[in-house]
Design an enzyme around this catalytic site. Structure first.
Site, short mmCIF file in Angstrom:
data_model
loop_
_atom_site.label_atom_id
_atom_site.label_comp_id
_atom_site.label_asym_id
_atom_site.label_seq_id
_atom_site.Cartn_x
_atom_site.Cartn_y
_atom_site.Cartn_z
N TRP A 31 0.85 -1.20 0.00
CA TRP A 31 0.00 0.00 0.00
C TRP A 31 0.87 1.24 0.00
CZ3 TRP A 31 -4.68 2.69 0.87
CH2 TRP A 31 -5.85 1.95 0.63
N SER A 65 -0.19 -2.51 5.51
CA SER A 65 0.50 -2.43 6.80
C SER A 65 -0.12 -3.36 7.83
CB SER A 65 0.49 -1.00 7.30
OG SER A 65 1.31 -0.20 6.46
N GLU A 67 -0.92 -6.31 7.49
CA GLU A 67 -0.31 -7.64 7.34
C GLU A 67 1.17 -7.66 7.74
OE1 GLU A 67 -2.38 -6.38 4.83
OE2 GLU A 67 -4.01 -7.60 5.65
N CYS A 89 3.24 2.51 5.15
CA CYS A 89 2.77 3.90 5.17
C CYS A 89 1.26 3.88 5.24
CB CYS A 89 3.24 4.62 3.91
SG CYS A 89 2.64 6.32 3.81
N VAL A 90 0.72 4.33 6.36
CA VAL A 90 -0.73 4.37 6.57
C VAL A 90 -1.15 5.83 6.55
CG1 VAL A 90 -2.63 3.59 8.02
CG2 VAL A 90 -0.47 2.35 8.06
N GLU A 94 -10.86 9.23 5.30
CA GLU A 94 -12.05 9.92 5.80
C GLU A 94 -12.62 9.28 7.06
OE1 GLU A 94 -13.72 11.27 1.36
OE2 GLU A 94 -14.79 9.79 2.59
N THR A 95 -12.21 8.05 7.32
CA THR A 95 -12.84 7.31 8.42
C THR A 95 -11.81 6.95 9.49
OG1 THR A 95 -12.41 5.08 7.56
CG2 THR A 95 -14.34 6.27 6.68
N HIS A 97 -10.70 4.12 10.03
CA HIS A 97 -9.93 2.92 9.64
C HIS A 97 -8.44 3.12 9.93
CE1 HIS A 97 -8.73 -0.20 6.46
NE2 HIS A 97 -9.31 -0.83 7.48
N PHE A 122 9.72 -0.91 13.90
CA PHE A 122 8.50 -0.23 13.42
C PHE A 122 8.90 0.89 12.46
CE2 PHE A 122 4.07 0.75 13.74
CZ PHE A 122 3.94 2.12 13.73
N1 LIG Z 1 -5.38 2.43 3.85
C1 LIG Z 1 -4.17 1.83 4.02
C2 LIG Z 1 -4.04 0.45 4.17
N2 LIG Z 1 -5.13 -0.35 4.15
C3 LIG Z 1 -5.05 -1.78 3.96
C4 LIG Z 1 -4.74 -2.56 5.25
O1 LIG Z 1 -3.38 -2.38 5.65
C5 LIG Z 1 -4.97 -4.06 5.06
O2 LIG Z 1 -4.14 -4.53 4.00
C6 LIG Z 1 -6.42 -4.35 4.72
O3 LIG Z 1 -7.23 -3.79 5.74
C7 LIG Z 1 -6.69 -5.87 4.61
O4 LIG Z 1 -6.34 -6.50 5.80
N3 LIG Z 1 -2.83 -0.11 4.36
C8 LIG Z 1 -1.70 0.67 4.37
O5 LIG Z 1 -0.59 0.14 4.54
N4 LIG Z 1 -1.81 2.02 4.22
C9 LIG Z 1 -3.00 2.63 4.05
O6 LIG Z 1 -3.05 3.89 3.92
C1 LIG Z 2 -5.79 4.06 6.46
C2 LIG Z 2 -6.87 3.66 5.56
O1 LIG Z 2 -7.29 2.52 5.49
C3 LIG Z 2 -7.52 4.76 4.81
O2 LIG Z 2 -6.60 5.20 3.83
C4 LIG Z 2 -8.80 4.32 4.14
O3 LIG Z 2 -9.42 5.51 3.76
P1 LIG Z 2 -10.91 5.82 4.29
O4 LIG Z 2 -10.80 5.99 5.81
O5 LIG Z 2 -11.30 7.11 3.59
O6 LIG Z 2 -11.78 4.65 3.89
#
Ligand SMILES: Nc1c(NC[C@H](O)[C@H](O)[C@H](O)CO)[nH]c(=O)[nH]c1=O
Ligand SMILES: CC(=O)[C@@H](O)COP(=O)(O)O
Length: 160
Positions: A31, A65, A67, A89-90, A94-95, A97, A122
């Site tokens: 990601w 991330s 995983e 990199c996360v 908008e949510t 998550h 980390f």
């Molecule tokens: N939004 C981001 C994600 N989302 C995916 C999750 O990490 C994961 O792969 C999914 O929820 C399935 O288990 N991952 C990132 O590394 N960075 C993001 O911005």
């Molecule tokens: C960190 C995430 O999973 C995020 O990028 C997903 O975006 P959203 O919160 O707008 O669904």
């Protein structure tokens, strides 16, 4: 201290005879690939700068991330792996998550280190936006991959 005051590429380790023999796994999230590839390049170049051999750097990819924890556990369980660097990199969306992933990854990676008795680093950026990520993946605030590689080397020099 914020990365804006403490450049992520400014950290240094000792150079010792043992360092070149360390065998390091790097688990990379796909990601935000443009960012995580820059983190990976920084980590590898730093490890190589300290004499770690190319063949002793083992790369594994994971989808995101979230995983990284299981990928780190798979690698930490290997007897010939001395440390694991997790790169991701996360980026805030908008949510909420973002919050759940960041917390899960931080706690998960910590627990893999504790359960394996090996350094599990980390190297995950958790920025508000893409620009903050780029600034920390070889931009004006340095490269988190460099910092993660130094952390792995310093932990092994101190405790292995
Ligand atoms: N939004 C981001 C994600 N989302 C995916 C999750 O990490 C994961 O792969 C999914 O929820 C399935 O288990 N991952 C990132 O590394 N960075 C993001 O911005
Ligand atoms: C960190 C995430 O999973 C995020 O990028 C997903 O975006 P959203 O919160 O707008 O669904």
């Amino acid at each position: 201290m914020a990365s804006s005051q403490n450049n992520l590429s400014g950290f240094r380790a000792k150079t010792t005879e043992d360092t070149k023999n360390y065998r390091i796994a790097i688990v990379v999230s796909e990601w935000n690939e443009s960012v995580t590839e820059a983190l990976y390049s920084g980590a590898v170049s730093t490890l190589r700068e300290y004499g770690i051999q190319r063949d002793n750097i083992v790369r594994k990819n994971v989808p995101g991330s979230f995983e990284l924890t299981l990928g780190a556990q798979f690698m930490a369980q290997k007897e010939d792996i001395d440390a694991v660097i997790c790169l991701g990199c996360v980026i805030q969306g908008e949510t909420r998550h973002f919050d759940f992933i960041c917390q899960a990854v931080a706690i998960g990676i910590t627990n893999v280190g504790l359960s394996s008795n090996k350094p599990v680093i980390f190297g995950v950026l958790t920025p508000d936006n893409q620009q903050q990520a780029l600034d920390r993946a070889g931009g004006k605030h340095g490269n988190k991959g460099d910092e993660a590689a130094i952390a792995a080397i310093k932990m092994l020099q101190e405790f292995k």
